[in-house]
Enzyme design. Structure first.
Site, PDB file in Angstrom:
ATOM      1  CB  CYS A 183      -1.001  -0.055   1.148  1.00 51.15           C
ATOM      2  SG  CYS A 183      -2.408   1.033   0.875  1.00 51.15           S
ATOM      3  NE  ARG A 241      -7.056   7.724   3.081  1.00 58.87           N
ATOM      4  CZ  ARG A 241      -7.512   8.762   2.385  1.00 58.87           C
ATOM      5  NH1 ARG A 241      -8.790   8.828   2.059  1.00 58.87           N
ATOM      6  NH2 ARG A 241      -6.720   9.746   2.035  1.00 58.87           N
ATOM      7  CG  HIS A 299      -2.830  -3.232   3.995  1.00 56.10           C
ATOM      8  ND1 HIS A 299      -1.792  -2.476   4.489  1.00 56.10           N
ATOM      9  CD2 HIS A 299      -3.677  -2.355   3.422  1.00 56.10           C
ATOM     10  CE1 HIS A 299      -2.002  -1.201   4.233  1.00 56.10           C
ATOM     11  NE2 HIS A 299      -3.141  -1.093   3.576  1.00 56.10           N
ATOM     12  CD  GLU A 321       0.324  -5.161   5.749  1.00 54.31           C
ATOM     13  OE1 GLU A 321       0.383  -5.880   4.727  1.00 54.31           O
ATOM     14  OE2 GLU A 321       0.115  -3.936   5.700  1.00 54.31           O
TER      15      GLU A 321
HETATM   16  N1  GLN Z   1      -3.495   6.317   0.984  1.00 57.40           N
HETATM   17  C1  GLN Z   1      -2.263   6.017   1.642  1.00 57.40           C
HETATM   18  C2  GLN Z   1      -1.086   6.769   1.051  1.00 57.40           C
HETATM   19  O1  GLN Z   1      -1.200   7.513   0.126  1.00 57.40           O
HETATM   20  C3  GLN Z   1      -1.961   4.541   1.642  1.00 57.40           C
HETATM   21  C4  GLN Z   1      -2.923   3.826   2.531  1.00 57.40           C
HETATM   22  C5  GLN Z   1      -2.403   2.583   3.141  1.00 57.40           C
HETATM   23  O2  GLN Z   1      -1.192   2.309   3.201  1.00 57.40           O
HETATM   24  N2  GLN Z   1      -3.318   1.821   3.689  1.00 57.40           N
HETATM   25  O3  GLN Z   1      -0.016   6.607   1.538  1.00 57.40           O
END
Ligand code: GLN
Length: 196
Positions: free
Chosen positions: A81, A140, A175, A177
């Site tokens: 992410c 996100r 994720h 994890e």
């Molecule tokens: N939206 C986050 C970013 O721009 C990433 C979100 C996440 O790691 N769960 O870093």
């Protein structure tokens, strides 16, 4: 064989979860906050969190250049992410001053799945991960807007790549994890072991 030590970049984000997942996958893992700690690891995970914060803290802690040097020298790295964003050569909509480590020839779009869909789960088939689909937790999450010839997409959701590998670098928009399923971490641990 000596089990290689894998670091988890511990500036911000879900560091503990990655340390636990690596250990669950049979790896040895340690947090990395300082250049001396980075120098001791043979692979590195960049966790999920907030990429703008991770970027700023990496600069403030004097880690951005050492990270770029290690990645350029062939250290295996895995980003989930926000970590995927940190490994992208280019971000489509960076915050001002937001820098990446880079290494994967791809352009990522932050927070790409939109507001209604800020968080969701999807079953994701990841090439190179045996045993059927993994449960993808997207928070996100970014997606990969475009990918260069040197990189390979390993998985797609809604027509967008959400997992990429380029040589010793691996990135997922989701994720693993957070799920207790350690197969993606096992794949990364194998990539680290394969270097020697
Ligand atoms: N939206 C986050 C970013 O721009 C990433 C979100 C996440 O790691 N769960 O870093």
């Amino acid at each position: 064989m000596n089990e290689p030590l894998i670091g988890v970049l511990a500036l911000q984000g879900d560091v503990r979860e990655h340390l636990a997942a690596l250990e669950g996958a049979g790896a040895r893992a340690t947090p990395v906050r300082r250049p001396e700690e980075l120098a001791r690891v043979r692979g590195l995970v960049i966790p999920g969190g907030e990429s703008t914060t991770i970027s700023k803290l990496a600069s403030a802690f004097g880690l951005l250049e050492p990270l770029r040097e290690r990645v350029a020298a062939g250290m295996p790295a895995y980003g989930s992410c926000a970590g995927m964003i940190m490994l992208a050569d280019k971000i489509l909509d960076p915050r001002s001053g937001q820098e990446t480590v880079g290494g994967i020839d791809m352009i990522v779009r932050r927070n790409a799945f939109g507001r209604q869909n800020e968080s969701f789960e999807a079953s994701v088939d990841v090439a190179g991960v045996p045993g059927g689909p993994v449960q993808g937790v997207f928070i996100r999450a970014p997606w990969v807007e475009s990918i260069g010839a040197a990189a390979e997409s390993l998985a797609e959701v809604d027509g967008h790549s959400v997992a990429v590998r380029q040589g010793r670098l691996l990135a997922t928009a989701f994720h693993p994890e957070l799920t207790g399923d350690h197969r993606v971490h096992r794949l990364f641990a194998e990539m680290v072991r394969a270097v020697d």
